[in-house]
Motif scaffolding. Structure first.
Motif, short mmCIF file in Angstrom:
data_model
loop_
_atom_site.label_atom_id
_atom_site.label_comp_id
_atom_site.label_asym_id
_atom_site.label_seq_id
_atom_site.Cartn_x
_atom_site.Cartn_y
_atom_site.Cartn_z
N ALA A 178 -8.44 -3.59 -4.01
CA ALA A 178 -9.03 -4.09 -2.70
C ALA A 178 -9.01 -2.93 -1.72
N ALA A 179 -10.04 -3.12 -0.73
CA ALA A 179 -10.18 -2.16 0.21
C ALA A 179 -10.89 -2.87 1.42
N ASP A 180 -10.23 -2.10 2.54
CA ASP A 180 -10.67 -2.86 3.99
C ASP A 180 -10.42 -4.10 3.91
N VAL A 181 -9.25 -4.81 3.75
CA VAL A 181 -8.72 -6.01 3.87
C VAL A 181 -7.63 -5.92 5.08
N ALA A 182 -7.41 -6.81 5.90
CA ALA A 182 -6.42 -7.12 6.71
C ALA A 182 -5.69 -8.45 6.57
N VAL A 183 -4.47 -8.11 6.17
CA VAL A 183 -3.39 -9.21 5.78
C VAL A 183 -2.74 -9.61 7.24
N VAL A 184 -3.03 -10.72 7.57
CA VAL A 184 -2.31 -11.31 8.84
C VAL A 184 -1.64 -12.60 8.68
N ALA A 185 -0.36 -12.50 9.15
CA ALA A 185 0.32 -13.66 9.19
C ALA A 185 0.73 -14.27 10.64
N ASP A 186 1.11 -15.39 10.75
CA ASP A 186 1.62 -15.87 12.05
C ASP A 186 3.13 -15.66 12.08
N GLU A 187 3.77 -15.47 10.99
CA GLU A 187 5.04 -15.31 10.76
C GLU A 187 5.67 -14.45 9.40
N SER A 225 -1.17 -6.03 8.04
CA SER A 225 -1.20 -4.96 6.98
C SER A 225 -2.61 -4.71 6.66
N LEU A 226 -3.09 -3.36 6.70
CA LEU A 226 -4.35 -3.02 6.40
C LEU A 226 -4.28 -2.22 4.90
N VAL A 227 -5.42 -2.55 4.14
CA VAL A 227 -5.62 -1.85 2.98
C VAL A 227 -6.60 -0.85 3.02
N CYS A 228 -6.28 0.60 3.08
CA CYS A 228 -7.35 1.36 3.08
C CYS A 228 -7.39 2.27 1.80
N ARG A 229 -8.54 2.75 1.40
CA ARG A 229 -8.91 3.85 0.52
C ARG A 229 -9.66 4.98 1.01
N PRO A 230 -8.82 5.80 1.94
CA PRO A 230 -9.56 6.94 2.52
C PRO A 230 -9.40 8.10 1.47
N ALA A 231 -10.82 8.74 1.60
CA ALA A 231 -10.94 9.61 0.78
C ALA A 231 -10.50 11.19 1.15
N VAL A 232 -9.17 11.14 1.42
CA VAL A 232 -8.56 12.34 1.95
C VAL A 232 -7.32 12.74 1.23
N PRO A 233 -6.72 14.04 1.38
CA PRO A 233 -5.51 14.30 0.52
C PRO A 233 -4.42 13.79 1.22
N ALA A 246 -2.41 11.56 5.37
CA ALA A 246 -2.01 10.18 5.26
C ALA A 246 -1.33 10.11 6.60
N PRO A 247 -0.37 10.86 7.08
CA PRO A 247 0.31 10.58 8.48
C PRO A 247 -0.81 10.38 9.51
N LEU A 248 -1.94 10.68 9.56
CA LEU A 248 -2.87 10.62 10.70
C LEU A 248 -3.18 8.98 10.78
N TYR A 249 -3.11 8.51 9.80
CA TYR A 249 -3.33 7.06 9.72
C TYR A 249 -2.28 6.21 10.44
N THR A 250 -0.88 6.52 10.30
CA THR A 250 0.06 6.21 11.08
C THR A 250 -0.32 6.38 12.50
N LEU A 251 -0.56 7.84 13.04
CA LEU A 251 -0.70 7.93 14.41
C LEU A 251 -1.88 7.01 14.96
N ALA A 252 -3.21 6.89 14.03
CA ALA A 252 -4.40 6.00 14.43
C ALA A 252 -4.00 4.64 14.81
N ALA A 253 -3.09 3.98 13.82
CA ALA A 253 -2.50 2.87 13.96
C ALA A 253 -1.73 2.53 15.33
N ALA A 254 -0.86 3.85 15.54
CA ALA A 254 -0.17 3.70 16.78
C ALA A 254 -0.87 3.62 17.93
N VAL A 255 -2.07 4.41 17.84
CA VAL A 255 -2.88 4.61 19.18
C VAL A 255 -3.74 3.32 19.48
#
Length: 311
Positions: A98-107, A129-137, A141-150
């Motif tokens: 899978a790619a580009d899926v957001a798994v969302v839960a109430d709890e 939680s987001l499922v991503c398949r980025p074409a990056v080395p 990967a840590p940039l995606y954590t920073l992006a999520a924080a922003v």
């Protein structure tokens, strides 16, 4: 949500539309229109029937169809009323391709943070939680954590919260030289030496939760600014994350603009010992640069960061 149902929602959002007119515009039968409208009602969209036809009067339900409706990002949504862990489910989806899926839960009943710490995730929060398949080395990967924080901080600020970011993965609210934690981010990755196979970015936000039920040192959107429309909050978070991942060069500057850690005296616990000093910058890959008391600059790629009070 299928295309016909989405088209019906978009038409109804502009005002009452007669069933025959909808059927003619969409090239389906009147019976099909009625079935789609009933399905939308079952998904908690408030669709009223009147003399002038059908009309969408409310779309604030917290569900997959409601989040996808009007979402300005290419994520499909898998929604759960209750789940053990959205990250666990996202990893299963990633392993299945899978790619580009957001798994969302109430709890979440088995939520966790970094280092497998328990994360309380009751009904009323934003757990996704987001499922991503980025074409990056893997180095990127840590940039995606920073992006999520922003993205999380921006969504919280739109909701009226003075949200800032503490390196590497917490969204906080500053308070009298200290802070209270609003949200946390947990990123997991599968890949090879030269490429990322998939990323799962988990975000947990204390949204519509009473402060009395939160751990010490935590806060919520409700406590800071009142209840938020969680559907809208998730949509803004996903849209901001998508925009940032499309421009990785802009992630670190955006992170710096919201950083609470830069300029602070910090202690960063690493596997090979602690680093104490002043946080002066983050590198283009998201590592923290600390200037120690011995005037040495140490780059920390990973670790637990504690903000210290001024000496």
């Amino acid at each position: 949500m299928n295309d016909t149902r989405r088209a019906i929602l978009e038409a109804l959002a502009d005002g009452p539309v007669a069933g025959p007119a909808l059927a003619a515009d969409l090239g389906v039968s009147r019976a099909a229109v009625w079935k789609h409208v009933e399905a939308l009602r079952e998904a908690d969209f408030e669709v009223e029937s009147g003399a002038d036809g059908y009309e969408l009067v409310d779309a604030t339900a917290y569900s997959a169809p409601a989040i996808e409706f009007g979402l300005d990002a290419p994520f499909s949504v898998e929604f759960h009323e209750s789940i053990g862990s959205t990250n666990d489910r996202a990893r299963e989806l990633a392993a299945d391709g899978a790619a580009d899926v957001a798994v969302v839960a109430d709890e979440q009943t088995g939520g966790r943070g970094r280092l497998d710490r328990e994360w309380a995730a009751p009904s009323g929060g934003v757990w996704l939680s987001l499922v991503c398949r980025p074409a990056v080395p893997p180095a990127d990967a840590p940039l995606y954590t920073l992006a999520a924080a922003v993205a999380t901080a921006r969504a919280a600020r739109e909701a009226g919260v003075d949200a800032r970011i503490k390196w590497p993965n917490d969204v906080i609210v500053p308070e009298d030289g200290d802070y209270r934690k609003l949200a946390g981010i947990l990123t997991e990755m599968e890949g090879e030496t030269d490429r990322v196979e998939w990323l799962v970015v988990g975000v947990g936000v204390n949204a519509n939760l009473d402060p009395d039920g939160l751990p010490d040192g935590a806060t919520s959107v409700r406590a800071e600014a009142g209840d938020v429309d969680r559907r809208r909050f998730v949509q803004r978070l996903l849209a901001e994350f998508h925009r940032l991942r499309a421009d990785l060069d802009g992630v670190v500057p955006a992170w710096r603009d919201l950083a609470a850690t830069l300029g602070r005296r910090v202690r960063v616990e690493r596997a090979d010992g602690a680093v104490v000093g002043t946080a002066v910058d983050v590198t283009e890959s998201g590592a923290l640069v600390v200037e120690t008391d011995e005037n040495e600059r140490v780059t920390v790629a990973a670790g637990d960061c504690e903000h210290l009070r001024p000496a």
